[in-house]
Enzyme design. Structure first.
Site, short mmCIF file in Angstrom:
data_model
loop_
_atom_site.label_atom_id
_atom_site.label_comp_id
_atom_site.label_asym_id
_atom_site.label_seq_id
_atom_site.Cartn_x
_atom_site.Cartn_y
_atom_site.Cartn_z
N SER A 101 44.10 19.69 80.53
CA SER A 101 44.44 18.52 79.74
C SER A 101 44.13 18.79 78.26
O SER A 101 44.66 19.72 77.67
CB SER A 101 43.69 17.31 80.30
N HIS A 126 49.21 18.48 81.26
CA HIS A 126 49.87 17.29 81.80
C HIS A 126 50.01 16.27 80.68
O HIS A 126 49.52 16.48 79.57
CB HIS A 126 49.13 16.71 83.01
#
Length: 200
Positions: A101, A126
């Site tokens: 992330s 993501h």
């Protein structure tokens, strides 16, 4: 039982005596920073302050940022990212373990040619996460617009950092997208997979 922060001996420049300091202070003296937890305001403020200090001390020397992080706060991560771009020092980013992330975003934000990972590292990208609590519909709509704005900004930045198209980044970050160190290199998130400090 928690281990706590280890202490190590350190001799201050010009001193003949060693003293015990925490490991992060010792690493900082060598221009080595470590992001080894979830990204939050506290760790962001600490890393920003350390980067600014090291850059003011000698901007001709690189700063090494080791990353083993599951990600975390987007706003805190963007404070780190903006500072990485602001300082004159080269930022060598090195993934040890997991950069997921916001951790992956910061890994790829290092100086081009100096974004590295150890062989068994995992990188995951993501889209930004957003929470919805029990609030008024208009507040939820405002938050949704902001999340979409941040998502677009992060995807544009990642496309620029990796050389991938915006459309590919948007597709790949729609869900959790895991990569090995070698796959991350081929994707453009990092530049090299290393096995020894001399390679950094």
């Amino acid at each position: 039982m928690p281990i706590g922060t280890p202490s190590v001996p350190y001799r201050l420049p010009g001193s003949q005596f060693e003293r015990w300091v925490d490991i992060y202070t010792r690493l900082g003296a060598e221009r080595i920073l470590f992001l080894g937890q979830e990204v939050n305001d506290g760790i962001a403020n600490s890393l920003v302050a350390q980067m600014l200090y090291l850059d003011s001390e000698d901007s001709s020397k690189p700063i090494y940022l080791y990353i083993n992080s599951p990600g975390g706060s987007v706003t805190a991560g963007l404070a780190i990212y903006d500072t990485m771009k602001y300082v004159k020092s080269d930022l060598v980013t090195i993934c040890v373990g997991l950069a997921a992330s916001m951790g992956a975003f910061l890994l790829s934000a290092g100086t081009k040619g100096k974004r590295l990972a150890l062989p068994h590292s995992r990188i995951m990208i993501h889209q930004p996460l957003g929470g919805t609590a029990q609030r008024q519909a208009s507040d939820i709509e405002i938050e949704a617009r902001e999340i979409l704005r941040i998502k677009e900004m992060l995807n544009k930045s990642m496309a620029e950092m990796t050389g991938q198209t915006y459309e590919k980044i948007e597709k790949d970050t729609d869900r959790d997208y895991f990569l090995s160190a070698e796959e991350a290199k081929n994707y453009g998130l990092i530049d090299r997979v290393i096995t020894h400090p001399s390679e950094s």
